[in-house]
Design a protein around this motif. Structure first.
Motif, PDB file in Angstrom:
ATOM      1  N   VAL A   1      -1.632 -17.649  78.697  1.00 28.37           N
ATOM      2  CA  VAL A   1      -0.891 -17.790  77.453  1.00 28.37           C
ATOM      3  C   VAL A   1       0.336 -16.905  77.511  1.00 28.37           C
ATOM      4  N   THR A   2       1.506 -17.491  77.347  1.00 29.98           N
ATOM      5  CA  THR A   2       2.742 -16.731  77.333  1.00 29.98           C
ATOM      6  C   THR A   2       3.193 -16.543  75.900  1.00 29.98           C
ATOM      7  N   PRO A   3       3.329 -15.285  75.434  1.00 26.75           N
ATOM      8  CA  PRO A   3       3.750 -15.060  74.064  1.00 26.75           C
ATOM      9  C   PRO A   3       5.125 -15.660  73.806  1.00 26.75           C
ATOM     10  N   ALA A   4       5.350 -16.075  72.573  1.00 26.44           N
ATOM     11  CA  ALA A   4       6.635 -16.651  72.207  1.00 26.44           C
ATOM     12  C   ALA A   4       7.680 -15.564  72.065  1.00 26.44           C
ATOM     13  N   PRO A   5       8.954 -15.874  72.349  1.00 28.06           N
ATOM     14  CA  PRO A   5      10.018 -14.903  72.096  1.00 28.06           C
ATOM     15  C   PRO A   5      10.034 -14.526  70.619  1.00 28.06           C
ATOM     16  N   VAL A   6      10.642 -13.385  70.318  1.00 28.86           N
ATOM     17  CA  VAL A   6      10.604 -12.888  68.947  1.00 28.86           C
ATOM     18  C   VAL A   6      11.227 -13.865  67.971  1.00 28.86           C
ATOM     19  N   THR A   7      12.261 -14.569  68.382  1.00 30.17           N
ATOM     20  CA  THR A   7      12.910 -15.502  67.462  1.00 30.17           C
ATOM     21  C   THR A   7      12.025 -16.693  67.140  1.00 30.17           C
ATOM     22  N   GLU A   8      10.948 -16.932  67.920  1.00 29.05           N
ATOM     23  CA  GLU A   8      10.062 -18.055  67.662  1.00 29.05           C
ATOM     24  C   GLU A   8       8.799 -17.637  66.923  1.00 29.05           C
ATOM     25  N   LEU A   9       8.597 -16.319  66.704  1.00 26.66           N
ATOM     26  CA  LEU A   9       7.414 -15.861  65.995  1.00 26.66           C
ATOM     27  C   LEU A   9       7.582 -16.089  64.504  1.00 26.66           C
ATOM     28  N   ASP A  10       6.498 -16.546  63.839  1.00 25.08           N
ATOM     29  CA  ASP A  10       6.568 -16.615  62.388  1.00 25.08           C
ATOM     30  C   ASP A  10       6.279 -15.243  61.803  1.00 25.08           C
ATOM     31  N   GLU A  11       6.326 -15.157  60.463  1.00 20.77           N
ATOM     32  CA  GLU A  11       6.200 -13.857  59.813  1.00 20.77           C
ATOM     33  C   GLU A  11       4.871 -13.184  60.137  1.00 20.77           C
ATOM     34  N   THR A  12       3.788 -13.957  60.153  1.00 23.43           N
ATOM     35  CA  THR A  12       2.472 -13.376  60.388  1.00 23.43           C
ATOM     36  C   THR A  12       2.329 -12.872  61.815  1.00 23.43           C
ATOM     37  N   ASP A  13       2.791 -13.660  62.789  1.00 18.91           N
ATOM     38  CA  ASP A  13       2.724 -13.227  64.184  1.00 18.91           C
ATOM     39  C   ASP A  13       3.596 -11.991  64.418  1.00 18.91           C
ATOM     40  N   PHE A  14       4.776 -11.995  63.787  1.00 20.01           N
ATOM     41  CA  PHE A  14       5.669 -10.843  63.912  1.00 20.01           C
ATOM     42  C   PHE A  14       5.012  -9.594  63.335  1.00 20.01           C
ATOM     43  N   ALA A  15       4.351  -9.738  62.187  1.00 24.63           N
ATOM     44  CA  ALA A  15       3.679  -8.604  61.558  1.00 24.63           C
ATOM     45  C   ALA A  15       2.561  -8.072  62.452  1.00 24.63           C
ATOM     46  N   ALA A  16       1.807  -8.961  63.076  1.00 23.99           N
ATOM     47  CA  ALA A  16       0.729  -8.526  63.969  1.00 23.99           C
ATOM     48  C   ALA A  16       1.290  -7.813  65.189  1.00 23.99           C
ATOM     49  N   LEU A  17       2.424  -8.279  65.704  1.00 26.00           N
ATOM     50  CA  LEU A  17       3.036  -7.661  66.869  1.00 26.00           C
ATOM     51  C   LEU A  17       3.516  -6.245  66.560  1.00 26.00           C
ATOM     52  N   THR A  18       4.202  -6.087  65.421  1.00 20.19           N
ATOM     53  CA  THR A  18       4.742  -4.778  65.078  1.00 20.19           C
ATOM     54  C   THR A  18       3.650  -3.796  64.665  1.00 20.19           C
ATOM     55  N   GLU A  19       2.521  -4.307  64.155  1.00 18.64           N
ATOM     56  CA  GLU A  19       1.456  -3.426  63.688  1.00 18.64           C
ATOM     57  C   GLU A  19       0.926  -2.523  64.800  1.00 18.64           C
ATOM     58  N   GLN A  20       0.912  -3.002  66.035  1.00 25.54           N
ATOM     59  CA  GLN A  20       0.352  -2.199  67.119  1.00 25.54           C
ATOM     60  C   GLN A  20       1.222  -0.984  67.446  1.00 25.54           C
ATOM     61  N   TYR A  21       2.455  -0.961  66.941  1.00 25.00           N
ATOM     62  CA  TYR A  21       3.326   0.186  67.144  1.00 25.00           C
ATOM     63  C   TYR A  21       3.487   1.026  65.882  1.00 25.00           C
ATOM     64  N   ARG A  22       2.774   0.667  64.817  1.00 20.03           N
ATOM     65  CA  ARG A  22       3.006   1.315  63.529  1.00 20.03           C
ATOM     66  C   ARG A  22       2.822   2.827  63.600  1.00 20.03           C
ATOM     67  N   ARG A  23       1.712   3.261  64.167  1.00 21.64           N
ATOM     68  CA  ARG A  23       1.420   4.700  64.129  1.00 21.64           C
ATOM     69  C   ARG A  23       2.454   5.524  64.880  1.00 21.64           C
ATOM     70  N   GLU A  24       2.861   5.076  66.060  1.00 17.37           N
ATOM     71  CA  GLU A  24       3.811   5.892  66.800  1.00 17.37           C
ATOM     72  C   GLU A  24       5.201   5.850  66.178  1.00 17.37           C
ATOM     73  N   ILE A  25       5.564   4.707  65.549  1.00 15.27           N
ATOM     74  CA  ILE A  25       6.839   4.645  64.841  1.00 15.27           C
ATOM     75  C   ILE A  25       6.792   5.555  63.615  1.00 15.27           C
ATOM     76  N   GLN A  26       5.639   5.601  62.935  1.00 17.34           N
ATOM     77  CA  GLN A  26       5.522   6.460  61.762  1.00 17.34           C
ATOM     78  C   GLN A  26       5.615   7.934  62.156  1.00 17.34           C
ATOM     79  N   VAL A  27       4.983   8.312  63.264  1.00 19.73           N
ATOM     80  CA  VAL A  27       5.094   9.689  63.738  1.00 19.73           C
ATOM     81  C   VAL A  27       6.551  10.022  64.072  1.00 19.73           C
TER      82      VAL A  27
END
Length: 477
Positions: A144-170
């Motif tokens: 499975v090849t992930p879609a480029p960011v411009t092809e992600l819908d809002e929910t997929d984009f939110a799931a992608l960014t969530e995995q970086y939330r803690r380090e971005i918050q720090v």
């Protein structure tokens, strides 16, 4: 024979006599931390995966034994909270009007600093898609090849960014010194990333791209507020001690250890640099730096970016970055206490833990003599954002004496305490039961700094209780 060099930045290594392990391989803690992040990327996160995980954990819950039930409910609550954040990000990005024009802040949204790709030296091989194997932890060559960011819908984009939330918050916390503002800036970062997704060329990692946007969001906030630390002023009728009034940083807040990224919270390899760049006394010192110097220092010394990468992120020259660092580092040391000028931080010791336990017990017994013995003579206490401060043991004890004496008209009540961890330091949540009531209510969160020997408390920074839930502490007992 070729000189030994750091595998991250390529700089020559200093003498490593007596050094073992990875400390003998890298030139600095920042490079060691960066190398760790390169080896351990977060796993892929999807909304359906979160929903399935919540269902699995809920199905495993049983009433007995109580300890297992508590652990299971805690893990379930964590997964639900993560899904809630994903849903909130998806909702907020979906609410963004398509094609709308948002008034530009000081740092232009969608500018080169937000959208341009990082040079390849930041992440090694080019990454052609946001959410690629490098960013999600997927095995190269997967089906499975992930879609480029411009092809992600809002929910997929939110799931992608969530995995970086803690380090971005720090990162945002290091820049601002405020837990509340860091939370808001994370959401602002994700919204900016969503708006600027068409400009993301895919040659940088998602992490690097988000760090760039987060830095710009922090700089915008710092420019808008233009706040600088002040000195505490004497409070009429109050004895503060003979020491110099400390810096008053009204926006300073603690950061819960439990919310640190796993790489900074649990793993010995990066624990040292996490404490060095999050210890409260260092965070307070950073607040004295101008915004650009602060950003250069955090990007270089906390995140381990090279001078070229930092210059790219700040849209300036390498010479400007180096000049900013030459001013920032000595200025930072000027605002550190003498025993912290070398920046070294250590894990709280058993001796310090024992002092904390004695301190908590003394508070609960209203034992002022034992409390006094656990403080250094020149102990400093501040209470951001409140105006109260003390620079000696005698002044501090005189202040609290009347509130701890049951015979005093100013008796505040009986106390209970719970241990906590903030900024890599020992902390304690204090609760008070006022006369005539039966409930202990959250009163103050104390973050402690110990003298070098660890036998006594050298500094107490007391915070208001609204952050108790962030530290896993209830608001009442």
């Amino acid at each position: 024979m070729a000189a030994e060099v750091c595998p991250v930045c390529g700089e020559q290594l200093a003498a490593r006599a007596g050094r073992t392990g990875r400390g003998s391989v890298y030139c600095s803690a920042a490079c060691r931390q960066k190398a760790y992040r390169e080896r351990h990327q977060p796993g892929a996160l999807t909304v359906q995966g979160l929903i399935d995980e919540i269902g699995r954990r809920a199905g495993q819950l049983t009433p007995q034994p109580p300890a297992a039930l508590y652990t299971g409910v805690t893990e379930l609550a964590t997964a639900i909270a993560q899904l809630k954040r994903v849903a909130r990000t998806a909702r907020d990005t979906a609410a963004e009007p398509s094609g709308s024009v948002t008034p530009a802040p000081v740092t232009q949204l969608g500018s080169a600093r937000d959208t341009a790709a990082e040079p390849s030296c930041v992440t090694g091989a080019p990454v052609t898609q946001l959410g690629s194997a490098r960013d999600t932890g997927a095995e190269p060559g997967g089906s499975v090849t992930p879609a480029p960011v411009t092809e992600l819908d809002e929910t997929d984009f939110a799931a992608l960014t969530e995995q970086y939330r803690r380090e971005i918050q720090v990162h945002c916390y290091r820049m601002t010194g405020s837990y509340d503002e860091a939370e808001d800036l994370v959401q602002e970062t994700f919204l900016r990333a969503w708006r600027a997704r068409d400009g993301f060329q895919g040659r940088a990692s998602a992490r690097t791209w988000l760090y760039r946007i987060a830095t710009n969001a922090c700089l915008d906030l710092l420019r808008r507020t233009a706040r600088r630390p002040q000195r505490y002023e004497p409070v009429p009728g109050m004895h503060h001690g003979d020491g110099e009034p400390p810096a008053r940083i009204t926006w300073l807040q603690p950061y819960p250890d439990d919310e640190l990224p796993v790489a900074e919270r649990e793993l010995p390899e990066s624990a040292g640099e996490s404490r060095e760049t999050l210890e409260l006394v260092l965070l307070a010192a950073i607040q004295h730096l101008p915004a650009r110097q602060r950003a250069a220092l955090v990007l270089r010394d906390a995140l381990g970016l090279t001078a070229a990468e930092t210059a790219e992120a700040l849209e300036t020259s390498v010479a400007s970055v180096n000049s900013a660092l030459q001013r920032a580092r000595p200025a930072l040391r000027e605002h550190l206490p003498g025993d912290r000028a070398d920046w070294r931080a250590t894990e709280p010791t058993r001796r310090q833990q024992a002092v904390l336990e004695r301190y908590m017990a003394a508070v609960e017994r209203l034992d002022l003599d034992t409390m006094t013995a656990l403080l250094t003579e020149d102990v400093v206490l501040t209470m951001p954002p409140n105006p109260f401060w003390f620079t000696s043991r005698d002044a501090l004890v005189d202040f609290v004496r009347v509130s701890l004496d049951p015979a005093s008209p100013a008796f505040l009540g009986h106390w209970r305490s719970l241990p906590a961890r903030a900024n890599g330091q020992l902390a304690v949540g204090n609760y008070v039961r006022r006369p005539g009531t039966s409930v202990f209510r959250a009163q103050v969160l104390d973050v402690l700094r110990f003298e070098q020997g660890g036998d006594r408390i050298a500094e107490i920074t007391s915070f208001e209780p609204h952050l108790f839930p962030a530290f896993g502490l209830p608001l009442k007992l």
